[in-house]
Design a protein around this motif. Sequence first.
Motif, PDB file in Angstrom:
ATOM      1  N   THR A 287       1.129   9.480  -5.475  1.00 24.87           N
ATOM      2  CA  THR A 287       1.148  10.879  -5.028  1.00 24.87           C
ATOM      3  C   THR A 287       2.378  11.645  -5.522  1.00 24.87           C
ATOM      4  O   THR A 287       2.332  12.869  -5.616  1.00 24.87           O
TER       5      THR A 287
ATOM      6  N   LEU B   4      -6.074   6.178  -5.893  1.00 24.01           N
ATOM      7  CA  LEU B   4      -5.827   5.856  -4.490  1.00 24.01           C
ATOM      8  C   LEU B   4      -6.947   4.976  -3.926  1.00 24.01           C
ATOM      9  O   LEU B   4      -6.686   4.034  -3.165  1.00 24.01           O
ATOM     10  N   ASN B   5      -8.189   5.245  -4.301  1.00 25.38           N
ATOM     11  CA  ASN B   5      -9.315   4.412  -3.862  1.00 25.38           C
ATOM     12  C   ASN B   5      -9.289   3.040  -4.533  1.00 25.38           C
ATOM     13  O   ASN B   5      -9.547   2.025  -3.896  1.00 25.38           O
TER      14      ASN B   5
ATOM     15  N   THR C  14       0.841  -1.202   0.000  1.00 27.48           N
ATOM     16  CA  THR C  14       0.000   0.000   0.000  1.00 27.48           C
ATOM     17  C   THR C  14       0.872   1.247   0.000  1.00 27.48           C
ATOM     18  O   THR C  14       0.608   2.205  -0.727  1.00 27.48           O
ATOM     19  N   SER C  15       1.926   1.238   0.769  1.00 31.14           N
ATOM     20  CA  SER C  15       2.842   2.374   0.821  1.00 31.14           C
ATOM     21  C   SER C  15       3.529   2.611  -0.522  1.00 31.14           C
ATOM     22  O   SER C  15       3.638   3.752  -0.977  1.00 31.14           O
TER      23      SER C  15
ATOM     24  N   HIS D 187      -6.776   1.369  -5.590  1.00 30.55           N
ATOM     25  CA  HIS D 187      -5.669   0.572  -5.068  1.00 30.55           C
ATOM     26  C   HIS D 187      -5.560   0.697  -3.546  1.00 30.55           C
ATOM     27  O   HIS D 187      -4.463   0.785  -2.994  1.00 30.55           O
ATOM     28  N   SER D 188      -6.700   0.696  -2.905  1.00 29.59           N
ATOM     29  CA  SER D 188      -6.740   0.795  -1.441  1.00 29.59           C
ATOM     30  C   SER D 188      -6.150  -0.460  -0.807  1.00 29.59           C
ATOM     31  O   SER D 188      -6.010  -1.509  -1.452  1.00 29.59           O
ATOM     32  N   LYS D 189      -5.821  -0.345   0.456  1.00 30.03           N
ATOM     33  CA  LYS D 189      -5.281  -1.492   1.186  1.00 30.03           C
ATOM     34  C   LYS D 189      -6.267  -2.662   1.155  1.00 30.03           C
ATOM     35  O   LYS D 189      -5.858  -3.815   1.002  1.00 30.03           O
TER      36      LYS D 189
ATOM     37  N   GLU E 280      -7.243  10.728  -6.848  1.00 28.91           N
ATOM     38  CA  GLU E 280      -8.109  10.186  -5.798  1.00 28.91           C
ATOM     39  C   GLU E 280      -8.745   8.864  -6.247  1.00 28.91           C
ATOM     40  O   GLU E 280      -8.851   7.917  -5.462  1.00 28.91           O
TER      41      GLU E 280
ATOM     42  N   GLU F  72       0.778   4.076  -2.880  1.00 29.20           N
ATOM     43  CA  GLU F  72       0.400   5.450  -2.520  1.00 29.20           C
ATOM     44  C   GLU F  72       1.542   6.437  -2.779  1.00 29.20           C
ATOM     45  O   GLU F  72       1.303   7.530  -3.299  1.00 29.20           O
ATOM     46  N   ASN F  73       2.764   6.072  -2.419  1.00 29.59           N
ATOM     47  CA  ASN F  73       3.896   6.963  -2.647  1.00 29.59           C
ATOM     48  C   ASN F  73       4.115   7.235  -4.127  1.00 29.59           C
ATOM     49  O   ASN F  73       4.386   8.374  -4.521  1.00 29.59           O
TER      50      ASN F  73
END
Length: 153
Positions: A23, A39-40, A15-16, A42-44, A36, A19-20
Motif C-alpha cells: 500500500t 493484496l489478494n 501479513t502486515s 498475498h492474503s493471510k 488489489e 500489506e504495508n
Amino acid sequence: MEIKIATIEDAEIITSIVENTITEIYPKYLSEENIEYFLNLHSKENIIKDIKNKNVYVFQYHGISFATATIQENNVKRLYILPSFEGNGYGSAIMTFFEDKISEKYDYILIDSTSPSINFYIKRGYYTIENIEFNISNEKILYYEILKKDLIK
C-alpha cells in the motif's frame, strides 16, 4: 540481521509487512486493480499455506520483523521489506542469503518482479527471461517479468 523460518505465530506480522509495503510503494507504479490483485494474492490465508510448507522466512533487526520472503525450490516469491528499512542494504543481504541457499541445490535462481524492483535485480546480475501480461480484471493488465540469475556452486 536475524533470519528465521516463519511459524504460524508469525502470520500476522508477515501479513502486515506485505500489506504495508504494497500500500505504500505500489501506488507509485501500479493501478488500483493491480494493488488489489497483490493484496489478494498475498492474503493471510495464502501466507499461512506457505508457512505450513516451511518455506517462508522472516528477517529481523534487534527483534523487529521488517522483511519476509518465500522460496519454492529455486524461486524467490513474496519478498517484501518495510519501506522504512529500505536503502540500508537489507535487500542485498536477503538476496545473497537466498542465492547462497538455493545454489546448494540449483544452478540458477528465479524471481518474478514488477516495475518497483526490477532494476534492483538487474544490478545483482539477473536478466529477464520472460515478460508476462496477465489480465486481472475489467480488461486491466498486470505486467511483470520473470528474472533469472545463474548461480555458481
